[in-house]
Enzyme design. Structure first.
Site, PDB file in Angstrom:
ATOM      1  N   ASP A   1       8.262  -7.929  13.274  1.00  0.00           N
ATOM      2  CA  ASP A   1       7.615  -8.915  12.105  1.00  0.00           C
ATOM      3  C   ASP A   1       7.670  -8.234  10.727  1.00  0.00           C
ATOM      4  OD1 ASP A   1       6.844 -10.457  14.312  1.00  0.00           O
ATOM      5  OD2 ASP A   1       4.529 -10.173  13.923  1.00  0.00           O
TER       6      ASP A   1
ATOM      7  N   GLU B   1       6.272 -13.536  12.995  1.00  0.00           N
ATOM      8  CA  GLU B   1       5.057 -14.173  13.396  1.00  0.00           C
ATOM      9  C   GLU B   1       4.850 -15.498  12.338  1.00  0.00           C
ATOM     10  OE1 GLU B   1       1.349 -12.142  13.357  1.00  0.00           O
ATOM     11  OE2 GLU B   1       0.167 -13.916  13.575  1.00  0.00           O
TER      12      GLU B   1
ATOM     13  N   LYS C   1       7.479 -16.239  16.908  1.00  0.00           N
ATOM     14  CA  LYS C   1       6.236 -16.320  17.860  1.00  0.00           C
ATOM     15  C   LYS C   1       5.295 -16.708  17.119  1.00  0.00           C
ATOM     16  CE  LYS C   1       5.385 -11.393  16.966  1.00  0.00           C
ATOM     17  NZ  LYS C   1       4.313 -11.242  16.403  1.00  0.00           N
TER      18      LYS C   1
ATOM     19  N   VAL D   1       5.728  -3.939  12.453  1.00  0.00           N
ATOM     20  CA  VAL D   1       4.258  -3.813  11.918  1.00  0.00           C
ATOM     21  C   VAL D   1       3.621  -5.013  12.597  1.00  0.00           C
ATOM     22  CG1 VAL D   1       5.082  -2.935   9.707  1.00  0.00           C
ATOM     23  CG2 VAL D   1       4.840  -5.193   9.805  1.00  0.00           C
ATOM     24  N   THR D   2       2.355  -4.617  12.693  1.00  0.00           N
ATOM     25  CA  THR D   2       1.622  -3.728  12.407  1.00  0.00           C
ATOM     26  C   THR D   2       1.223  -2.782  13.672  1.00  0.00           C
ATOM     27  OG1 THR D   2      -0.728  -4.499  12.367  1.00  0.00           O
ATOM     28  CG2 THR D   2       0.396  -4.501  10.333  1.00  0.00           C
TER      29      THR D   2
ATOM     30  N   CYS E   1       0.675  -6.470  16.252  1.00  0.00           N
ATOM     31  CA  CYS E   1       1.673  -7.056  16.813  1.00  0.00           C
ATOM     32  C   CYS E   1       2.517  -6.073  17.741  1.00  0.00           C
ATOM     33  CB  CYS E   1       2.340  -7.762  15.993  1.00  0.00           C
ATOM     34  SG  CYS E   1       1.632  -9.271  15.066  1.00  0.00           S
TER      35      CYS E   1
ATOM     36  N   GLN F   1      -3.188   8.621  28.804  1.00  0.00           N
ATOM     37  CA  GLN F   1      -3.188   8.586  30.441  1.00  0.00           C
ATOM     38  C   GLN F   1      -1.758   8.627  31.046  1.00  0.00           C
ATOM     39  OE1 GLN F   1      -6.114   5.591  31.899  1.00  0.00           O
ATOM     40  NE2 GLN F   1      -6.582   5.288  29.709  1.00  0.00           N
TER      41      GLN F   1
HETATM   42  N1  TIU Z   1       2.447  -8.743  12.788  1.00  0.00           N
HETATM   43  C1  TIU Z   1       1.310  -8.493  13.051  1.00  0.00           C
HETATM   44  O1  TIU Z   1       0.966  -7.447  13.097  1.00  0.00           O
HETATM   45  N2  TIU Z   1       0.444  -9.453  12.377  1.00  0.00           N
HETATM   46  C2  TIU Z   1      -1.057  -9.273  11.818  1.00  0.00           C
HETATM   47  O2  TIU Z   1      -1.767 -10.536  11.502  1.00  0.00           O
HETATM   48  N3  TIU Z   1      -1.164  -7.786  11.551  1.00  0.00           N
HETATM   49  C3  TIU Z   1      -2.236  -7.410  10.765  1.00  0.00           C
HETATM   50  O3  TIU Z   1      -2.362  -6.149  10.872  1.00  0.00           O
HETATM   51  N4  TIU Z   1      -3.123  -8.167  10.076  1.00  0.00           N
END
Ligand code: TIU
Length: 225
Positions: free
Chosen positions: A29, A77, A134, A162-163, A167, A207
């Site tokens: 993403d 996304e 996705k 990210v993030t 995701c 863990q």
């Molecule tokens: N790609 C992803 O992490 N989608 C998000 O919406 N991340 C946020 O941190 N909002």
């Protein structure tokens, strides 16, 4: 470097062993909607500059990985233009000024085909690199990622993007339940919230590596030469 040989790199909670030719680099993403002003990330009230430190290390890693002819995949996304794959709960969550599907400075937010949905130009996919679109946070749900990895004989994934706590974490957890080893690179992943980046990585390596391993791109670059 012979990519069919096995290499071991420093990682947490213990060294990660991998055969580069049998491993995929999955970049999650790295889209304009998350990294540039005016996109989805900013409409949620986030400071997009927090994510931009991941661009340079991802570029460097991607160039080295490609130079050896190794396998790369990208995810994005986003949703259909008619929003039929967008759960109403997801659209309303966050209660931002602009919602998914609304018009922003980079087109309709998180809609496939719009400028903001594209991967940032610094990391543009090459034609041979599959891009997984996705509708959710995880890259396995409602996509053909698992089938593609199985068909290519892949069971180890180097995850960047990210993030970290959203995701990236969701994708790593989905991968773990499907039998993959994930190595997450701390410098190539990022969050709008530094403390959640740290927590997101801690949850992966806790863990005895409950979801996977954490390391730094320098360790991969050292192997690639
Ligand atoms: N790609 C992803 O992490 N989608 C998000 O919406 N991340 C946020 O941190 N909002």
């Amino acid at each position: 470097m012979d990519p069919t040989h096995s290499f071991t790199i420093d990682a947490e909670p213990y060294p990660f062993e991998f055969v580069p030719a049998k491993c995929i680099l999955l970049i999650v993403d790295m889209q304009r909607d998350f990294l540039e002003p005016g996109g989805f990330g900013e409409t949620l009230g986030n400071d997009v500059s927090q994510l931009r430190r991941t661009i340079a290390p991802n570029q460097k890693l991607l160039a080295a990985w490609r130079a050896h002819g190794l396998q790369v995949m990208h995810t994005r996304e986003g949703h259909r233009a008619d929003l039929m794959d967008l759960p109403p709960a997801k659209r309303m969550r966050g209660r931002g000024t602009r919602l998914i599907g609304d018009l922003g400075p980079m087109g309709r937010i998180l809609i496939r085909g719009e400028a903001g949905h594209e991967i940032i130009p610094q990391l543009s996919p090459l034609p041979a690199e599959p891009v997984i679109d996705k509708p959710g946070k995880g890259a396995f749900w409602a996509t053909d990622l698992h089938a593609i990895l199985q068909n290519r004989g892949i069971r180890q994934i180097i995850v960047t993007g990210v993030t970290t706590e959203v995701c990236v974490n969701t994708t790593v957890r989905e991968a773990n339940d499907r039998g993959y080893d994930c190595l997450v690179l701390s410098d190539c992943t990022g969050s709008y919230f530094p403390e959640l980046h740290t927590a997101g990585l801690a949850m992966i390596k806790a863990q005895g590596g409950i979801f996977g391993w954490v390391s730094h791109s320098d360790k991969i670059l050292a192997v690639l030469g």
